[in-house]
Design a protein around this motif. Structure first.
Motif, PDB file in Angstrom:
ATOM      1  N   TYR A   5       3.883  71.742  71.487  1.00  0.00           N
ATOM      2  CA  TYR A   5       4.267  71.325  72.832  1.00  0.00           C
ATOM      3  C   TYR A   5       4.767  69.891  72.733  1.00  0.00           C
ATOM      4  O   TYR A   5       4.128  69.047  72.105  1.00  0.00           O
ATOM      5  CB  TYR A   5       3.072  71.370  73.782  1.00  0.00           C
ATOM      6  CG  TYR A   5       2.515  72.757  73.977  1.00  0.00           C
ATOM      7  CD1 TYR A   5       2.942  73.548  75.035  1.00  0.00           C
ATOM      8  CD2 TYR A   5       1.574  73.275  73.103  1.00  0.00           C
ATOM      9  CE1 TYR A   5       2.439  74.826  75.217  1.00  0.00           C
ATOM     10  CE2 TYR A   5       1.068  74.551  73.275  1.00  0.00           C
ATOM     11  CZ  TYR A   5       1.499  75.318  74.331  1.00  0.00           C
ATOM     12  OH  TYR A   5       1.003  76.584  74.507  1.00  0.00           O
ATOM     13  N   GLU A   6       5.882  69.627  73.365  1.00  0.00           N
ATOM     14  CA  GLU A   6       6.432  68.270  73.390  1.00  0.00           C
ATOM     15  C   GLU A   6       6.526  67.846  74.848  1.00  0.00           C
ATOM     16  O   GLU A   6       7.132  68.536  75.671  1.00  0.00           O
ATOM     17  CB  GLU A   6       7.801  68.242  72.721  1.00  0.00           C
ATOM     18  CG  GLU A   6       8.341  66.858  72.542  1.00  0.00           C
ATOM     19  CD  GLU A   6       9.517  66.798  71.570  1.00  0.00           C
ATOM     20  OE1 GLU A   6      10.027  65.690  71.366  1.00  0.00           O
ATOM     21  OE2 GLU A   6       9.923  67.848  71.028  1.00  0.00           O
ATOM     22  N   THR A   8       7.464  65.006  77.757  1.00  0.00           N
ATOM     23  CA  THR A   8       8.341  63.877  78.041  1.00  0.00           C
ATOM     24  C   THR A   8       8.247  63.525  79.517  1.00  0.00           C
ATOM     25  O   THR A   8       7.890  64.372  80.337  1.00  0.00           O
ATOM     26  CB  THR A   8       9.802  64.211  77.643  1.00  0.00           C
ATOM     27  OG1 THR A   8      10.616  63.067  77.854  1.00  0.00           O
ATOM     28  CG2 THR A   8      10.352  65.366  78.421  1.00  0.00           C
ATOM     29  N   THR A  34       8.531  60.689  72.952  1.00  0.00           N
ATOM     30  CA  THR A  34       7.781  61.819  73.490  1.00  0.00           C
ATOM     31  C   THR A  34       6.467  61.927  72.726  1.00  0.00           C
ATOM     32  O   THR A  34       6.272  61.259  71.713  1.00  0.00           O
ATOM     33  CB  THR A  34       8.556  63.141  73.346  1.00  0.00           C
ATOM     34  OG1 THR A  34       8.676  63.467  71.958  1.00  0.00           O
ATOM     35  CG2 THR A  34       9.929  63.077  73.984  1.00  0.00           C
ATOM     36  N   ARG A  36       4.025  64.888  70.909  1.00  0.00           N
ATOM     37  CA  ARG A  36       3.982  66.279  70.442  1.00  0.00           C
ATOM     38  C   ARG A  36       2.539  66.647  70.131  1.00  0.00           C
ATOM     39  O   ARG A  36       1.810  65.885  69.512  1.00  0.00           O
ATOM     40  CB  ARG A  36       4.838  66.447  69.196  1.00  0.00           C
ATOM     41  CG  ARG A  36       6.293  66.122  69.471  1.00  0.00           C
ATOM     42  CD  ARG A  36       7.159  66.331  68.256  1.00  0.00           C
ATOM     43  NE  ARG A  36       7.438  67.752  68.147  1.00  0.00           N
ATOM     44  CZ  ARG A  36       7.424  68.428  67.010  1.00  0.00           C
ATOM     45  NH1 ARG A  36       7.138  67.840  65.886  1.00  0.00           N
ATOM     46  NH2 ARG A  36       7.707  69.719  66.993  1.00  0.00           N
ATOM     47  N   GLU A  63       7.240  66.802  81.946  1.00  0.00           N
ATOM     48  CA  GLU A  63       7.577  68.193  81.678  1.00  0.00           C
ATOM     49  C   GLU A  63       7.268  68.465  80.213  1.00  0.00           C
ATOM     50  O   GLU A  63       7.213  67.549  79.396  1.00  0.00           O
ATOM     51  CB  GLU A  63       9.031  68.498  82.005  1.00  0.00           C
ATOM     52  CG  GLU A  63      10.031  67.622  81.324  1.00  0.00           C
ATOM     53  CD  GLU A  63      11.453  67.829  81.845  1.00  0.00           C
ATOM     54  OE1 GLU A  63      12.363  67.371  81.152  1.00  0.00           O
ATOM     55  OE2 GLU A  63      11.649  68.422  82.908  1.00  0.00           O
ATOM     56  N   TYR A  64       7.040  69.739  79.918  1.00  0.00           N
ATOM     57  CA  TYR A  64       6.743  70.074  78.538  1.00  0.00           C
ATOM     58  C   TYR A  64       7.702  71.124  78.033  1.00  0.00           C
ATOM     59  O   TYR A  64       8.267  71.900  78.804  1.00  0.00           O
ATOM     60  CB  TYR A  64       5.284  70.501  78.360  1.00  0.00           C
ATOM     61  CG  TYR A  64       4.971  71.916  78.798  1.00  0.00           C
ATOM     62  CD1 TYR A  64       4.933  72.949  77.877  1.00  0.00           C
ATOM     63  CD2 TYR A  64       4.691  72.207  80.118  1.00  0.00           C
ATOM     64  CE1 TYR A  64       4.635  74.242  78.274  1.00  0.00           C
ATOM     65  CE2 TYR A  64       4.394  73.488  80.524  1.00  0.00           C
ATOM     66  CZ  TYR A  64       4.369  74.507  79.595  1.00  0.00           C
ATOM     67  OH  TYR A  64       4.090  75.785  79.988  1.00  0.00           O
ATOM     68  N   HIS A  65       7.892  71.105  76.743  1.00  0.00           N
ATOM     69  CA  HIS A  65       8.755  72.049  76.037  1.00  0.00           C
ATOM     70  C   HIS A  65       7.904  72.639  74.928  1.00  0.00           C
ATOM     71  O   HIS A  65       7.132  71.935  74.292  1.00  0.00           O
ATOM     72  CB  HIS A  65       9.975  71.332  75.464  1.00  0.00           C
ATOM     73  CG  HIS A  65      10.677  70.496  76.485  1.00  0.00           C
ATOM     74  ND1 HIS A  65      11.722  70.967  77.236  1.00  0.00           N
ATOM     75  CD2 HIS A  65      10.466  69.226  76.908  1.00  0.00           C
ATOM     76  CE1 HIS A  65      12.128  70.022  78.061  1.00  0.00           C
ATOM     77  NE2 HIS A  65      11.377  68.960  77.879  1.00  0.00           N
ATOM     78  N   LEU A  71      14.643  67.849  71.421  1.00  0.00           N
ATOM     79  CA  LEU A  71      15.059  67.871  72.825  1.00  0.00           C
ATOM     80  C   LEU A  71      16.484  67.379  73.031  1.00  0.00           C
ATOM     81  O   LEU A  71      17.135  67.769  73.997  1.00  0.00           O
ATOM     82  CB  LEU A  71      14.102  67.034  73.666  1.00  0.00           C
ATOM     83  CG  LEU A  71      12.650  67.483  73.667  1.00  0.00           C
ATOM     84  CD1 LEU A  71      11.810  66.590  74.569  1.00  0.00           C
ATOM     85  CD2 LEU A  71      12.532  68.932  74.091  1.00  0.00           C
ATOM     86  N   TRP A  72      16.963  66.497  72.161  1.00  0.00           N
ATOM     87  CA  TRP A  72      18.296  65.944  72.316  1.00  0.00           C
ATOM     88  C   TRP A  72      19.072  66.139  71.015  1.00  0.00           C
ATOM     89  O   TRP A  72      18.590  65.839  69.934  1.00  0.00           O
ATOM     90  CB  TRP A  72      18.226  64.469  72.689  1.00  0.00           C
ATOM     91  CG  TRP A  72      17.563  64.289  74.015  1.00  0.00           C
ATOM     92  CD1 TRP A  72      18.110  64.484  75.247  1.00  0.00           C
ATOM     93  CD2 TRP A  72      16.203  63.899  74.250  1.00  0.00           C
ATOM     94  NE1 TRP A  72      17.173  64.253  76.227  1.00  0.00           N
ATOM     95  CE2 TRP A  72      15.997  63.882  75.649  1.00  0.00           C
ATOM     96  CE3 TRP A  72      15.142  63.554  73.423  1.00  0.00           C
ATOM     97  CZ2 TRP A  72      14.792  63.548  76.225  1.00  0.00           C
ATOM     98  CZ3 TRP A  72      13.931  63.219  74.002  1.00  0.00           C
ATOM     99  CH2 TRP A  72      13.766  63.215  75.390  1.00  0.00           C
ATOM    100  N   TYR A 119      13.091  59.527  69.182  1.00  0.00           N
ATOM    101  CA  TYR A 119      14.480  59.925  68.972  1.00  0.00           C
ATOM    102  C   TYR A 119      15.314  58.647  69.000  1.00  0.00           C
ATOM    103  O   TYR A 119      15.241  57.889  69.976  1.00  0.00           O
ATOM    104  CB  TYR A 119      14.961  60.830  70.097  1.00  0.00           C
ATOM    105  CG  TYR A 119      14.300  62.180  70.180  1.00  0.00           C
ATOM    106  CD1 TYR A 119      14.931  63.304  69.649  1.00  0.00           C
ATOM    107  CD2 TYR A 119      13.076  62.360  70.813  1.00  0.00           C
ATOM    108  CE1 TYR A 119      14.347  64.568  69.744  1.00  0.00           C
ATOM    109  CE2 TYR A 119      12.492  63.609  70.913  1.00  0.00           C
ATOM    110  CZ  TYR A 119      13.133  64.706  70.375  1.00  0.00           C
ATOM    111  OH  TYR A 119      12.553  65.947  70.481  1.00  0.00           O
TER     112      TYR A 119
END
Length: 150
Positions: A5-6, A8, A34, A36, A63-65, A71-72, A119
């Motif tokens: 899970y990341e 941001t 972020t 992780r 929010e999480y991914h 992500l970028w 990043y």
């Protein structure tokens, strides 16, 4: 199984990378940061997702991914760093203590790893400078996980 899970900030944007370094970079660079969380677990993925949403994510400002992908796309490189196994990580310990107190979490947590991900954007960015100025080799593990052609 392993799931990443990341997290941001919804309202964060790129910042000046000079704020991360001891000396100004040779070229204008920006960054995004972020957090992780890498979970090794057995059991219900839905229960793990619910745990992360409840414990780790502020739904208003974050929010999480969870696909594990960067992500970028336009990064020059990504630096991941985190605490070594023997170093005290208070956030990790707090998460583990919360998990241990759950009567029926729906999954068995085998291992939890926390990483800060930076990043870096901009032509001419040198990852070794960021590693030198950010990472403390006495307590951190680190890895440059992506480097694209500038």
């Amino acid at each position: 199984m392993t799931k990443t899970y990341e997290i941001t900030g919804k309202f964060e944007s790129e910042g000046n990378a000079q704020s991360l370094l001891y000396a100004p970079p040779a070229h204008p660079l920006t960054f995004r940061r972020t957090t992780r969380y890498l979970f090794e677990y057995d059991g219900s993925e839905a229960a793990l997702d619910a745990f992360v949403q409840k414990v780790l994510v502020d739904p208003i400002s974050q929010e999480y991914h969870n696909d594990g992908l960067p992500l970028w796309d336009n990064t020059t490189f990504i630096l991941d760093y985190g605490m070594k196994g023997g170093a005290l990580d208070l956030e990790k310990e707090t998460i583990l203590n919360y998990y241990r107190k759950l009567a029926e979490p729906g999954f068995e947590l085998k291992k939890l790893t926390l990483k800060t991900r930076i990043y870096v954007f901009g032509e001419g960015a040198d990852s070794s400078v960021f590693v030198r100025d950010i990472v403390n080799p006495a307590i951190h593990t680190w890895e440059v996980v992506l480097k694209t052609a500038a």
